[in-house]
Design a protein around this motif. Structure first.
Motif, PDB file in Angstrom:
ATOM      1  N   VAL A  92       0.869  -1.178   0.000  1.00 40.78           N
ATOM      2  CA  VAL A  92       0.000   0.000   0.000  1.00 40.78           C
ATOM      3  C   VAL A  92       0.909   1.233   0.000  1.00 40.78           C
ATOM      4  N   PRO A  93       1.387   1.644  -1.177  1.00 37.84           N
ATOM      5  CA  PRO A  93       2.277   2.803  -1.224  1.00 37.84           C
ATOM      6  C   PRO A  93       1.525   4.099  -0.962  1.00 37.84           C
ATOM      7  N   HIS A  94       2.252   5.102  -0.551  1.00 38.33           N
ATOM      8  CA  HIS A  94       1.634   6.414  -0.385  1.00 38.33           C
ATOM      9  C   HIS A  94       2.320   7.398  -1.313  1.00 38.33           C
ATOM     10  N   GLY A  95       1.534   8.111  -2.061  1.00 37.01           N
ATOM     11  CA  GLY A  95       2.020   9.150  -2.956  1.00 37.01           C
ATOM     12  C   GLY A  95       1.419  10.455  -2.509  1.00 37.01           C
ATOM     13  N   SER A  96       1.918  10.981  -1.424  1.00 35.16           N
ATOM     14  CA  SER A  96       1.186  12.082  -0.796  1.00 35.16           C
ATOM     15  C   SER A  96       1.872  13.432  -0.824  1.00 35.16           C
ATOM     16  N   SER A  97       3.039  13.551  -1.408  1.00 31.54           N
ATOM     17  CA  SER A  97       3.688  14.868  -1.317  1.00 31.54           C
ATOM     18  C   SER A  97       3.347  15.789  -2.480  1.00 31.54           C
ATOM     19  N   GLY A 122       1.125  16.025  -6.592  1.00 31.38           N
ATOM     20  CA  GLY A 122       0.273  15.393  -7.593  1.00 31.38           C
ATOM     21  C   GLY A 122       1.076  14.573  -8.586  1.00 31.38           C
ATOM     22  N   ILE A 123       2.296  14.991  -8.856  1.00 31.50           N
ATOM     23  CA  ILE A 123       3.168  14.249  -9.765  1.00 31.50           C
ATOM     24  C   ILE A 123       3.515  12.890  -9.167  1.00 31.50           C
ATOM     25  N   LEU A 124       3.846  12.864  -7.889  1.00 34.37           N
ATOM     26  CA  LEU A 124       4.145  11.594  -7.215  1.00 34.37           C
ATOM     27  C   LEU A 124       2.912  10.697  -7.205  1.00 34.37           C
ATOM     28  N   LEU A 125       1.749  11.270  -6.970  1.00 34.77           N
ATOM     29  CA  LEU A 125       0.522  10.486  -6.980  1.00 34.77           C
ATOM     30  C   LEU A 125       0.298   9.865  -8.364  1.00 34.77           C
ATOM     31  N   ALA A 126       0.478  10.633  -9.421  1.00 35.07           N
ATOM     32  CA  ALA A 126       0.304  10.110 -10.778  1.00 35.07           C
ATOM     33  C   ALA A 126       1.288   8.982 -11.067  1.00 35.07           C
ATOM     34  N   ALA A 127       2.538   9.148 -10.650  1.00 34.19           N
ATOM     35  CA  ALA A 127       3.544   8.110 -10.869  1.00 34.19           C
ATOM     36  C   ALA A 127       3.215   6.845 -10.084  1.00 34.19           C
ATOM     37  N   THR A 128       2.733   7.009  -8.861  1.00 33.54           N
ATOM     38  CA  THR A 128       2.384   5.862  -8.025  1.00 33.54           C
ATOM     39  C   THR A 128       1.191   5.119  -8.605  1.00 33.54           C
ATOM     40  N   GLN A 178       0.332   5.042 -11.740  1.00 31.82           N
ATOM     41  CA  GLN A 178       0.809   4.361 -12.947  1.00 31.82           C
ATOM     42  C   GLN A 178       1.546   3.080 -12.575  1.00 31.82           C
ATOM     43  N   PHE A 179       2.397   3.131 -11.568  1.00 31.24           N
ATOM     44  CA  PHE A 179       3.107   1.933 -11.123  1.00 31.24           C
ATOM     45  C   PHE A 179       2.129   0.874 -10.640  1.00 31.24           C
ATOM     46  N   MET A 180       1.176   1.273  -9.809  1.00 32.73           N
ATOM     47  CA  MET A 180       0.215   0.322  -9.262  1.00 32.73           C
ATOM     48  C   MET A 180      -0.602  -0.342 -10.367  1.00 32.73           C
ATOM     49  N   SER A 181      -0.864   0.378 -11.438  1.00 36.10           N
ATOM     50  CA  SER A 181      -1.633  -0.214 -12.538  1.00 36.10           C
ATOM     51  C   SER A 181      -0.856  -1.324 -13.246  1.00 36.10           C
ATOM     52  N   GLU A 218      -1.793  -7.524  -8.433  1.00 32.50           N
ATOM     53  CA  GLU A 218      -2.431  -7.628  -7.122  1.00 32.50           C
ATOM     54  C   GLU A 218      -2.635  -6.291  -6.416  1.00 32.50           C
ATOM     55  N   ALA A 219      -2.486  -5.184  -7.107  1.00 34.06           N
ATOM     56  CA  ALA A 219      -2.634  -3.866  -6.484  1.00 34.06           C
ATOM     57  C   ALA A 219      -4.093  -3.583  -6.147  1.00 34.06           C
ATOM     58  N   GLU A 220      -4.331  -3.176  -4.902  1.00 30.19           N
ATOM     59  CA  GLU A 220      -5.699  -2.872  -4.481  1.00 30.19           C
ATOM     60  C   GLU A 220      -5.837  -1.504  -3.841  1.00 30.19           C
ATOM     61  N   LEU A 221      -4.838  -1.074  -3.065  1.00 34.47           N
ATOM     62  CA  LEU A 221      -4.965   0.157  -2.294  1.00 34.47           C
ATOM     63  C   LEU A 221      -3.795   1.096  -2.535  1.00 34.47           C
ATOM     64  N   ILE A 222      -4.075   2.389  -2.399  1.00 36.38           N
ATOM     65  CA  ILE A 222      -3.034   3.410  -2.440  1.00 36.38           C
ATOM     66  C   ILE A 222      -3.436   4.491  -1.440  1.00 36.38           C
ATOM     67  N   GLU A 223      -2.466   4.987  -0.714  1.00 32.31           N
ATOM     68  CA  GLU A 223      -2.715   6.070   0.224  1.00 32.31           C
ATOM     69  C   GLU A 223      -2.369   7.374  -0.477  1.00 32.31           C
ATOM     70  N   TYR A 224      -3.237   8.377  -0.347  1.00 33.74           N
ATOM     71  CA  TYR A 224      -2.937   9.662  -0.966  1.00 33.74           C
ATOM     72  C   TYR A 224      -3.471  10.803  -0.111  1.00 33.74           C
TER      73      TYR A 224
END
Length: 60
Positions: free
Chosen positions: A16-21, A23-29, A31-34, A38-44
């Protein structure tokens, strides 16, 4: 990140990665999760900070 995802899978842990700092980090995270089967959750962040939202155009 892929190595960490593989370690989590090997140990039966959910990644469950967090891409919270920014919007660019969130977009990259996202994309990686996609790329993971087995990816289900992401913290943002739901912050209105200029750093988080100011680096991307029309971030919703």
């Amino acid at each position: 990140m892929r190595h960490i995802a593989e370690l989590a899978r090997q140990h039966g842990a959910q990644l469950v990665p967090h891409g919270s700092s920014t919007g660019i980090l969130l977009a990259a995270t996202v994309q990686f999760m996609s790329s993971l089967e087995e990816a289900e959750l992401i913290e943002y962040s739901q912050s209105y900070s200029p750093l988080f939202r100011g680096l991307v155009k029309k971030f919703y």
